[in-house]
Design an enzyme around this catalytic site. Sequence first.
Site, PDB file in Angstrom:
ATOM      1  N   TYR A 274      -8.840  79.653 -74.116  1.00 26.16           N
ATOM      2  CA  TYR A 274      -9.982  78.959 -74.736  1.00 26.16           C
ATOM      3  C   TYR A 274      -9.445  77.820 -75.594  1.00 26.16           C
ATOM      4  O   TYR A 274      -8.467  77.981 -76.339  1.00 26.16           O
ATOM      5  CB  TYR A 274     -10.781  79.920 -75.613  1.00 26.16           C
ATOM      6  CG  TYR A 274     -11.864  79.245 -76.434  1.00 26.16           C
ATOM      7  CD1 TYR A 274     -13.156  79.122 -75.941  1.00 26.16           C
ATOM      8  CD2 TYR A 274     -11.578  78.719 -77.700  1.00 26.16           C
ATOM      9  CE1 TYR A 274     -14.150  78.498 -76.682  1.00 26.16           C
ATOM     10  CE2 TYR A 274     -12.566  78.089 -78.440  1.00 26.16           C
ATOM     11  CZ  TYR A 274     -13.839  77.981 -77.934  1.00 26.16           C
ATOM     12  OH  TYR A 274     -14.818  77.347 -78.661  1.00 26.16           O
TER      13      TYR A 274
ATOM     14  N   GLU B  83     -15.673  71.672 -75.912  1.00 32.17           N
ATOM     15  CA  GLU B  83     -15.270  73.069 -75.750  1.00 32.17           C
ATOM     16  C   GLU B  83     -14.926  73.330 -74.284  1.00 32.17           C
ATOM     17  O   GLU B  83     -15.738  73.082 -73.396  1.00 32.17           O
ATOM     18  CB  GLU B  83     -16.404  73.996 -76.191  1.00 32.17           C
ATOM     19  CG  GLU B  83     -16.045  75.473 -76.093  1.00 32.17           C
ATOM     20  CD  GLU B  83     -17.213  76.360 -76.483  1.00 32.17           C
ATOM     21  OE1 GLU B  83     -17.037  77.262 -77.308  1.00 32.17           O
ATOM     22  OE2 GLU B  83     -18.322  76.136 -75.955  1.00 32.17           O
TER      23      GLU B  83
END
Length: 435
Positions: A156, A244
């Site tokens: 991530y 993101e």
Amino acid sequence: RCRLQLLLCVPGGRRRLLCLPPHLTRPLPMQSLQSNPRRWLNLQEYQSKKLMQDSGVTVQRFFVAETPSAALEAARKLNAKEIVLKAQILAGGRGKGVFNSGLKGGVHLTKDPAVVGELANKMLGFNLTTKQTPKEGVKVKTVMVAEALDIARETYFAILMDRSCNGPVMVGSPQGGVDIEEVAAKTPELIFKEVIDIFEGVRDEQALRMAVNLGFKGPLERQAADQIKKLYDLFLKVDATQVEVNPLGETPEGRVVCFDAKINFDDNAEFRQKDVFAMEDMTESDPTEMEAAKYDLKYIGLDGNIACFVNGAGLAMATCDIIDLHGGKPANFLDLGGGVKENQVYQAFKLLSADPKVEAILVNIFGGIVNCAIVAKGITKACRELELKVPLVVRLEGTNVQEAKRILSESGLPIMAANDLDDAARKAVASIAKK
């Protein structure tokens, strides 16, 4: 907004502002400093990936199609071992969604290009219903045909604005492809953070340190660090407030690839990001929300029967809560904001009275910015011209409130005045119970 706050809050920034790169020092026009009717910019997945691709970020090869024949042709052009077909709508949970054509799933994998055409035929023009769409679903107008890549490992990574750090921050975790909030709650030691100096940008050692913390090894360290720096370049170039990537993955062949991305934009930068904002697909937006935005009103529809007309999002939420506390159900919250004009009030009432669910309207204006007399004039004008048929409860507090109360009391209209928010909520709920 976030970029403006950042520049004003940087420690010792009174003169250092002159040292900022040209991209960050171009002056904002006055209209961009005013309240902006847009709440956020929504882009389809393929549009975000195109922005990333244009900045040198590695993504899967893909095409976009609006017809089954174009989807089939795209699949053949890819010449990939495996192909993924994704319905493009502004909602999550597509993989588990259902089409009204009978097809299950908005995301499909296949090794046969011919199957892509068949699947696209059951997607395009049909409604896809997911956990995030209305009950009737959303019509699919485009599909993304992409190369399916194996993912050996998922991480991530995100860049976002952090008020506590007075600027952008990198956040990463070797645990990707899952809900990052869950990772933060269960294993906070797997969340890594790097504060970015807005004058220097992402330094090489920072990018490499983040790559190592994400678990990339050997040649992949440098490759991942390069992707991180390019993502920051994208963050600056498009005036993003968040980029993101989940997952930022590595393939068995040794490539670092951004498999998915969510990008949020600073709406006050629309004047210099015209190409980006022109990409927005407005067809999935709520018509009432779009109409409200024309008059600089923020409208969110709910499923109750008491309309809420307020100034400020916090006050709107408090108003909804107190209505619920007294046994009522809010039909919406409609935020007037601070730069109030009489016509805004009129248009707000026009929107609220057009909703067949609304059985009463509660106006709750509180604060020193809003001129209560202007609100009162807008209310009386709307009541007369729209021939308002539902009960109206008004609570006003703030600048020129005495003049506002005089305007309402002398109007001769059946307006119920309230002393405070609790009193207003009680009267609104009671007005419906009397029917």
